[in-house]
Design an enzyme around this catalytic site. Structure first.
Site, PDB file in Angstrom:
ATOM      1  N   CYS A 100     -80.524  48.042 -41.902  1.00  0.00           N
ATOM      2  CA  CYS A 100     -79.678  49.167 -41.515  1.00  0.00           C
ATOM      3  C   CYS A 100     -79.744  49.285 -39.993  1.00  0.00           C
ATOM      4  CB  CYS A 100     -80.169  50.452 -42.177  1.00  0.00           C
ATOM      5  SG  CYS A 100     -79.147  51.869 -41.732  1.00  0.00           S
ATOM      6  N   GLY A 101     -78.595  49.140 -39.352  1.00  0.00           N
ATOM      7  CA  GLY A 101     -78.561  49.175 -37.886  1.00  0.00           C
ATOM      8  C   GLY A 101     -78.773  50.572 -37.338  1.00  0.00           C
ATOM      9  N   HIS A 102     -78.025  51.554 -37.865  1.00  0.00           N
ATOM     10  CA  HIS A 102     -78.214  52.915 -37.338  1.00  0.00           C
ATOM     11  C   HIS A 102     -79.625  53.377 -37.663  1.00  0.00           C
ATOM     12  CE1 HIS A 102     -77.900  55.103 -41.242  1.00  0.00           C
ATOM     13  NE2 HIS A 102     -78.519  56.034 -40.551  1.00  0.00           N
ATOM     14  N   HIS A 154     -70.260  47.463 -49.197  1.00  0.00           N
ATOM     15  CA  HIS A 154     -69.712  48.181 -48.046  1.00  0.00           C
ATOM     16  C   HIS A 154     -68.297  47.658 -47.763  1.00  0.00           C
ATOM     17  CE1 HIS A 154     -74.080  48.563 -47.401  1.00  0.00           C
ATOM     18  NE2 HIS A 154     -73.855  49.541 -46.550  1.00  0.00           N
ATOM     19  N   ASP A 158     -70.070  56.121 -43.204  1.00  0.00           N
ATOM     20  CA  ASP A 158     -71.027  56.061 -42.100  1.00  0.00           C
ATOM     21  C   ASP A 158     -70.454  56.838 -40.914  1.00  0.00           C
ATOM     22  OD1 ASP A 158     -72.863  55.355 -40.126  1.00  0.00           O
ATOM     23  OD2 ASP A 158     -73.151  53.357 -40.971  1.00  0.00           O
ATOM     24  N   CYS A 192     -71.857  51.826 -37.851  1.00  0.00           N
ATOM     25  CA  CYS A 192     -72.567  50.976 -38.833  1.00  0.00           C
ATOM     26  C   CYS A 192     -73.075  49.680 -38.185  1.00  0.00           C
ATOM     27  CB  CYS A 192     -71.700  50.651 -40.047  1.00  0.00           C
ATOM     28  SG  CYS A 192     -72.642  49.820 -41.358  1.00  0.00           S
ATOM     29  N   GLY A 193     -74.377  49.635 -37.951  1.00  0.00           N
ATOM     30  CA  GLY A 193     -74.958  48.484 -37.237  1.00  0.00           C
ATOM     31  C   GLY A 193     -74.815  47.168 -37.974  1.00  0.00           C
ATOM     32  N   THR A 194     -75.080  47.170 -39.290  1.00  0.00           N
ATOM     33  CA  THR A 194     -74.944  45.899 -40.028  1.00  0.00           C
ATOM     34  C   THR A 194     -73.463  45.547 -40.192  1.00  0.00           C
ATOM     35  OG1 THR A 194     -75.228  47.155 -42.097  1.00  0.00           O
ATOM     36  CG2 THR A 194     -77.160  45.997 -41.238  1.00  0.00           C
TER      37      THR A 194
HETATM   38  O1  PYC Z   1     -75.952  51.117 -39.666  1.00  0.00           O
HETATM   39  O2  PYC Z   1     -76.250  49.276 -40.805  1.00  0.00           O
HETATM   40  C1  PYC Z   1     -76.011  50.467 -40.743  1.00  0.00           C
HETATM   41  C2  PYC Z   1     -75.794  51.229 -41.987  1.00  0.00           C
HETATM   42  C3  PYC Z   1     -75.777  50.739 -43.260  1.00  0.00           C
HETATM   43  C4  PYC Z   1     -75.538  51.833 -44.098  1.00  0.00           C
HETATM   44  C5  PYC Z   1     -75.428  52.960 -43.314  1.00  0.00           C
HETATM   45  N1  PYC Z   1     -75.595  52.566 -42.021  1.00  0.00           N
END
Ligand code: PYC
Length: 310
Positions: free
Chosen positions: A85-87, A205, A231, A235-237
Protein backbone atom coordinates in the site's frame (compact mmCIF):
# COMPACT_ATOMS: atom_id res chain seq x y z
CA UNK A 1 -4.53 -2.71 20.74
CA UNK A 2 -2.36 0.42 20.44
CA UNK A 3 -2.88 2.32 17.17
CA UNK A 4 -1.77 5.55 15.51
CA UNK A 5 -3.95 7.06 12.78
CA UNK A 6 -2.69 9.26 9.97
CA UNK A 7 -3.92 10.33 6.58
CA UNK A 8 -2.04 10.58 3.32
CA UNK A 9 -3.64 13.11 1.00
CA UNK A 10 -6.93 12.47 2.81
CA UNK A 11 -6.69 8.64 2.77
CA UNK A 12 -6.54 7.19 6.31
CA UNK A 13 -4.01 4.66 7.63
CA UNK A 14 -4.24 2.96 11.04
CA UNK A 15 -0.88 1.60 12.20
CA UNK A 16 -1.22 -1.25 14.74
CA UNK A 17 1.75 -1.07 17.08
CA UNK A 18 0.80 -3.93 19.42
CA UNK A 19 -2.12 -6.13 20.35
CA UNK A 20 -2.38 -7.73 16.88
CA UNK A 21 -2.58 -11.49 16.25
CA UNK A 22 0.52 -13.70 16.48
CA UNK A 23 1.37 -14.65 12.87
CA UNK A 24 4.64 -16.45 13.62
CA UNK A 25 8.00 -15.65 12.07
CA UNK A 26 7.72 -17.06 8.52
CA UNK A 27 7.96 -15.10 5.27
CA UNK A 28 5.70 -12.02 5.27
CA UNK A 29 3.68 -13.44 2.35
CA UNK A 30 2.80 -16.50 4.52
CA UNK A 31 1.99 -14.27 7.50
CA UNK A 32 -0.28 -12.15 5.26
CA UNK A 33 -2.11 -15.32 4.11
CA UNK A 34 -2.56 -16.33 7.77
CA UNK A 35 -4.01 -12.90 8.59
CA UNK A 36 -6.41 -13.21 5.64
CA UNK A 37 -7.59 -16.74 6.43
CA UNK A 38 -7.44 -17.04 10.24
CA UNK A 39 -8.02 -13.50 11.52
CA UNK A 40 -10.55 -11.97 9.12
CA UNK A 41 -12.99 -10.99 11.89
CA UNK A 42 -10.25 -9.22 13.82
CA UNK A 43 -8.81 -7.14 11.00
CA UNK A 44 -12.30 -6.21 9.82
CA UNK A 45 -13.23 -5.15 13.35
CA UNK A 46 -10.31 -2.69 13.31
CA UNK A 47 -11.42 -1.16 9.95
CA UNK A 48 -15.23 -1.23 10.06
CA UNK A 49 -17.45 1.38 11.66
CA UNK A 50 -17.93 2.24 14.47
CA UNK A 51 -14.27 1.61 15.42
CA UNK A 52 -12.84 2.30 11.99
CA UNK A 53 -13.95 4.50 9.15
CA UNK A 54 -14.75 4.13 5.49
CA UNK A 55 -11.68 3.91 3.22
CA UNK A 56 -9.30 3.21 6.12
CA UNK A 57 -6.31 0.91 5.53
CA UNK A 58 -4.70 -0.98 8.42
CA UNK A 59 -0.94 -1.45 8.77
CA UNK A 60 -0.06 -4.30 11.12
CA UNK A 61 3.57 -3.98 12.23
CA UNK A 62 5.44 -7.30 12.37
CA UNK A 63 9.03 -8.37 12.90
CA UNK A 64 10.85 -8.22 9.50
CA UNK A 65 12.78 -11.26 8.23
CA UNK A 66 15.35 -8.89 6.66
CA UNK A 67 17.45 -7.35 9.47
CA UNK A 68 18.13 -4.27 7.31
CA UNK A 69 14.45 -3.28 7.52
CA UNK A 70 13.16 -0.94 10.23
CA UNK A 71 9.93 -2.97 10.39
CA UNK A 72 7.77 -5.45 8.56
CA UNK A 73 4.18 -4.49 7.72
CA UNK A 74 1.03 -6.18 6.46
CA UNK A 75 -1.65 -3.90 4.97
CA UNK A 76 -5.37 -4.59 4.74
CA UNK A 77 -8.68 -2.84 4.23
CA UNK A 78 -12.13 -3.87 5.47
CA UNK A 79 -12.40 -6.45 2.67
CA UNK A 80 -8.96 -7.84 1.86
CA UNK A 81 -5.34 -8.21 2.91
CA UNK A 82 -3.25 -6.14 0.45
CA UNK A 83 0.12 -6.97 -1.10
CA UNK A 84 1.44 -3.45 -0.62
CA UNK A 85 0.00 0.00 0.00
CA UNK A 86 1.65 3.22 -1.17
CA UNK A 87 -0.39 5.73 0.82
CA UNK A 88 -0.10 3.38 3.82
CA UNK A 89 3.70 3.32 3.51
CA UNK A 90 3.81 7.14 3.41
CA UNK A 91 1.52 7.18 6.49
CA UNK A 92 3.59 4.50 8.24
CA UNK A 93 6.83 6.43 7.66
CA UNK A 94 5.27 9.66 9.02
CA UNK A 95 4.04 7.64 12.03
CA UNK A 96 7.52 6.19 12.66
CA UNK A 97 8.94 9.74 12.47
CA UNK A 98 6.25 10.93 14.92
CA UNK A 99 7.28 8.12 17.31
CA UNK A 100 10.99 8.99 16.98
CA UNK A 101 11.75 5.55 15.48
CA UNK A 102 13.19 6.96 12.23
CA UNK A 103 14.58 10.32 11.15
CA UNK A 104 15.55 12.03 7.89
CA UNK A 105 17.11 9.74 5.28
CA UNK A 106 16.35 6.42 3.61
CA UNK A 107 14.92 3.39 5.45
CA UNK A 108 13.81 -0.05 4.31
CA UNK A 109 10.43 -1.62 5.09
CA UNK A 110 9.50 -5.26 4.43
CA UNK A 111 6.07 -6.01 2.92
CA UNK A 112 4.49 -9.29 1.76
CA UNK A 113 5.49 -8.47 -1.86
CA UNK A 114 9.07 -7.41 -1.11
CA UNK A 115 11.25 -4.74 0.45
CA UNK A 116 10.38 -1.11 -0.32
CA UNK A 117 12.22 1.99 0.83
CA UNK A 118 11.10 5.32 2.25
CA UNK A 119 13.05 8.56 2.09
CA UNK A 120 12.00 10.93 4.86
CA UNK A 121 12.38 14.40 3.28
CA UNK A 122 10.69 16.19 6.19
CA UNK A 123 8.43 14.83 8.96
CA UNK A 124 5.44 14.86 6.59
CA UNK A 125 6.97 14.41 3.13
CA UNK A 126 7.96 10.88 2.21
CA UNK A 127 9.25 9.35 -1.03
CA UNK A 128 8.43 5.64 -1.43
CA UNK A 129 10.43 3.48 -3.81
CA UNK A 130 8.18 0.55 -4.60
CA UNK A 131 8.80 -2.99 -5.85
CA UNK A 132 9.14 -3.53 -9.61
CA UNK A 133 5.80 -2.87 -11.30
CA UNK A 134 4.64 -4.05 -14.71
CA UNK A 135 1.83 -4.10 -17.24
CA UNK A 136 0.73 -7.62 -18.10
CA UNK A 137 -2.13 -7.00 -20.61
CA UNK A 138 -2.92 -4.05 -22.87
CA UNK A 139 -6.23 -2.97 -24.38
CA UNK A 140 -8.58 -5.48 -22.73
CA UNK A 141 -12.29 -4.79 -23.38
CA UNK A 142 -15.26 -5.75 -21.23
CA UNK A 143 -18.98 -5.08 -21.68
CA UNK A 144 -20.51 -3.12 -18.82
CA UNK A 145 -24.29 -2.85 -18.35
CA UNK A 146 -25.54 0.66 -19.02
CA UNK A 147 -22.09 1.87 -20.12
CA UNK A 148 -21.06 -0.31 -23.06
CA UNK A 149 -17.52 -1.41 -23.91
CA UNK A 150 -14.83 -0.35 -21.44
CA UNK A 151 -11.19 -0.86 -22.44
CA UNK A 152 -8.19 -0.85 -20.11
CA UNK A 153 -4.84 -2.36 -19.20
CA UNK A 154 -4.08 -4.96 -16.50
CA UNK A 155 -1.07 -3.91 -14.41
CA UNK A 156 0.63 -4.78 -11.13
CA UNK A 157 2.10 -2.32 -8.63
CA UNK A 158 2.00 -4.48 -5.46
CA UNK A 159 -1.75 -5.00 -6.01
CA UNK A 160 -3.60 -5.77 -9.28
CA UNK A 161 -5.26 -2.94 -11.21
CA UNK A 162 -7.46 -2.43 -14.27
CA UNK A 163 -6.48 0.97 -15.65
CA UNK A 164 -8.94 2.83 -17.87
CA UNK A 165 -7.85 6.00 -19.69
CA UNK A 166 -9.92 7.87 -20.72
CA UNK A 167 -12.64 7.25 -18.17
CA UNK A 168 -16.11 6.53 -19.57
CA UNK A 169 -17.59 8.85 -16.91
CA UNK A 170 -16.53 12.26 -15.56
CA UNK A 171 -13.68 12.05 -12.98
CA UNK A 172 -14.74 14.76 -10.52
CA UNK A 173 -15.45 15.05 -6.80
CA UNK A 174 -19.14 15.76 -7.49
CA UNK A 175 -19.47 12.48 -9.42
CA UNK A 176 -18.24 9.98 -6.84
CA UNK A 177 -21.49 7.95 -6.68
CA UNK A 178 -21.45 7.27 -10.43
CA UNK A 179 -17.68 6.62 -10.47
CA UNK A 180 -18.10 4.09 -7.66
CA UNK A 181 -21.02 2.30 -9.34
CA UNK A 182 -19.32 2.09 -12.73
CA UNK A 183 -15.92 0.94 -11.40
CA UNK A 184 -17.68 -1.77 -9.35
CA UNK A 185 -19.53 -2.84 -12.53
CA UNK A 186 -16.20 -2.97 -14.42
CA UNK A 187 -14.66 -5.14 -11.69
CA UNK A 188 -17.67 -7.49 -11.86
CA UNK A 189 -17.38 -7.63 -15.67
CA UNK A 190 -13.67 -8.55 -15.36
CA UNK A 191 -14.55 -11.39 -12.97
CA UNK A 192 -17.38 -12.59 -15.25
CA UNK A 193 -15.00 -12.58 -18.23
CA UNK A 194 -12.32 -14.50 -16.29
CA UNK A 195 -9.79 -11.65 -16.61
CA UNK A 196 -7.25 -11.70 -13.79
CA UNK A 197 -3.67 -10.96 -12.80
CA UNK A 198 -0.90 -13.58 -12.85
CA UNK A 199 -1.92 -17.07 -11.68
CA UNK A 200 -5.57 -16.07 -11.43
CA UNK A 201 -4.97 -13.28 -8.91
CA UNK A 202 -8.16 -11.19 -8.66
CA UNK A 203 -8.04 -7.66 -10.08
CA UNK A 204 -9.55 -5.96 -7.04
CA UNK A 205 -8.70 -2.31 -7.87
CA UNK A 206 -10.04 -0.30 -10.83
CA UNK A 207 -8.74 3.15 -11.84
CA UNK A 208 -10.38 5.69 -14.15
CA UNK A 209 -8.37 8.65 -15.50
CA UNK A 210 -9.65 12.02 -16.65
CA UNK A 211 -8.29 15.54 -17.16
CA UNK A 212 -7.41 17.76 -14.19
CA UNK A 213 -8.17 21.47 -13.77
CA UNK A 214 -4.66 21.87 -12.31
CA UNK A 215 -2.36 22.85 -15.22
CA UNK A 216 0.60 21.27 -13.38
CA UNK A 217 -1.11 17.87 -13.04
CA UNK A 218 -0.72 15.08 -15.58
CA UNK A 219 -4.30 13.84 -14.90
CA UNK A 220 -6.86 13.20 -12.17
CA UNK A 221 -7.75 9.66 -11.10
CA UNK A 222 -10.49 7.78 -9.30
CA UNK A 223 -9.42 4.53 -7.61
CA UNK A 224 -11.84 1.83 -6.47
CA UNK A 225 -10.44 -0.31 -3.62
CA UNK A 226 -11.43 -3.91 -2.66
CA UNK A 227 -13.82 -2.69 0.07
CA UNK A 228 -15.70 -0.58 -2.54
CA UNK A 229 -14.43 2.65 -0.97
CA UNK A 230 -12.52 5.04 -3.23
CA UNK A 231 -8.95 6.05 -2.47
CA UNK A 232 -8.85 9.69 -1.35
CA UNK A 233 -5.17 9.78 -2.36
CA UNK A 234 -4.00 9.00 -5.92
CA UNK A 235 -3.14 5.42 -4.67
CA UNK A 236 0.56 4.56 -4.47
CA UNK A 237 0.34 1.02 -5.84
CA UNK A 238 -2.12 2.23 -8.50
CA UNK A 239 0.30 4.99 -9.53
CA UNK A 240 3.04 2.33 -9.72
CA UNK A 241 0.90 0.22 -12.05
CA UNK A 242 0.09 3.35 -14.09
CA UNK A 243 3.79 4.26 -14.39
CA UNK A 244 4.42 0.77 -15.81
CA UNK A 245 1.72 1.42 -18.46
CA UNK A 246 3.04 4.91 -19.34
CA UNK A 247 6.57 3.50 -19.64
CA UNK A 248 5.44 0.55 -21.79
CA UNK A 249 3.59 2.96 -24.12
CA UNK A 250 6.63 5.27 -24.38
CA UNK A 251 4.60 8.13 -22.82
CA UNK A 252 6.97 8.80 -19.89
CA UNK A 253 10.76 8.55 -19.83
CA UNK A 254 12.97 7.03 -17.12
CA UNK A 255 13.50 9.80 -14.50
CA UNK A 256 10.80 12.16 -15.86
CA UNK A 257 8.45 13.44 -13.12
CA UNK A 258 4.68 13.97 -13.25
CA UNK A 259 2.11 15.19 -10.74
CA UNK A 260 -0.84 12.83 -10.25
CA UNK A 261 -4.02 14.27 -8.77
CA UNK A 262 -6.66 12.25 -6.89
CA UNK A 263 -10.40 12.73 -7.28
CA UNK A 264 -10.41 14.97 -4.17
CA UNK A 265 -7.45 17.04 -5.42
CA UNK A 266 -4.60 15.64 -3.30
CA UNK A 267 -1.48 14.73 -5.24
CA UNK A 268 1.69 12.61 -5.54
CA UNK A 269 4.85 13.32 -7.51
CA UNK A 270 5.70 10.25 -9.60
CA UNK A 271 8.67 8.99 -11.55
CA UNK A 272 10.35 5.66 -12.31
CA UNK A 273 13.61 3.97 -13.14
CA UNK A 274 13.77 1.06 -15.55
CA UNK A 275 13.50 -2.22 -13.62
CA UNK A 276 15.67 -5.33 -14.04
CA UNK A 277 12.79 -7.50 -15.37
CA UNK A 278 11.24 -5.28 -18.08
CA UNK A 279 9.10 -3.42 -15.53
CA UNK A 280 9.67 -0.13 -13.70
CA UNK A 281 10.84 0.78 -10.20
CA UNK A 282 8.34 3.50 -9.20
CA UNK A 283 8.93 6.45 -6.86
CA UNK A 284 5.94 8.09 -5.20
CA UNK A 285 6.32 11.25 -3.13
CA UNK A 286 3.44 12.39 -0.96
CA UNK A 287 2.52 13.94 2.35
CA UNK A 288 1.01 12.32 5.45
CA UNK A 289 -0.15 13.77 8.76
CA UNK A 290 -0.62 11.95 12.06
CA UNK A 291 -4.13 12.56 13.46
CA UNK A 292 -4.66 10.39 16.54
CA UNK A 293 -3.20 7.87 18.92
CA UNK A 294 -5.55 5.45 20.66
CA UNK A 295 -6.09 2.13 22.45
CA UNK A 296 -8.82 0.07 20.80
CA UNK A 297 -11.10 -1.86 23.15
CA UNK A 298 -12.85 -5.11 22.10
CA UNK A 299 -15.48 -5.61 24.82
CA UNK A 300 -17.27 -9.02 24.55
CA UNK A 301 -20.46 -7.28 25.79
CA UNK A 302 -20.37 -4.77 22.89
CA UNK A 303 -23.01 -5.84 20.30
CA UNK A 304 -20.90 -4.19 17.57
CA UNK A 305 -17.55 -5.49 18.85
CA UNK A 306 -16.79 -6.95 15.36
CA UNK A 307 -17.92 -3.79 13.58
CA UNK A 308 -21.13 -3.11 11.70
CA UNK A 309 -21.41 -6.07 9.33
CA UNK A 310 -24.45 -5.73 7.04
O1 PYC B 1 -1.96 3.71 -1.86
O2 PYC B 1 -1.43 1.75 -2.67
C1 PYC B 1 -2.21 2.51 -2.13
C2 PYC B 1 -3.54 2.01 -1.73
C3 PYC B 1 -4.05 0.76 -1.94
C4 PYC B 1 -5.33 0.76 -1.38
C5 PYC B 1 -5.57 2.00 -0.84
N1 PYC B 1 -4.45 2.75 -1.06
Amino acid sequence: MHVIDSHTGGEPTRVILDGGPDLGSGPLSARARLLATEHRDLYRAVMLEPRGQVAMVGALLVEPTDPDCVTGVIYFDAEAVLGMCGHGTIGLAATLVHMGRIGPGVHKIETPVGVVSVEVQDPNTIKVTNIESRRTRKGISVEVDGIGTVTGDVAYGGNWFFIVDPSPVRVASDNIRQLTDVTIAVREALIAAGISGDEGAPIDHVIFYGPSDNPDAHSRNFVLCPDNAYDRSPCGTGCSARLACLAADGKLRDGEEILQESVIGSSYRLSYRDGPNDGVIPSITGQAHVMAEARLIFNPADPFRDGIVL
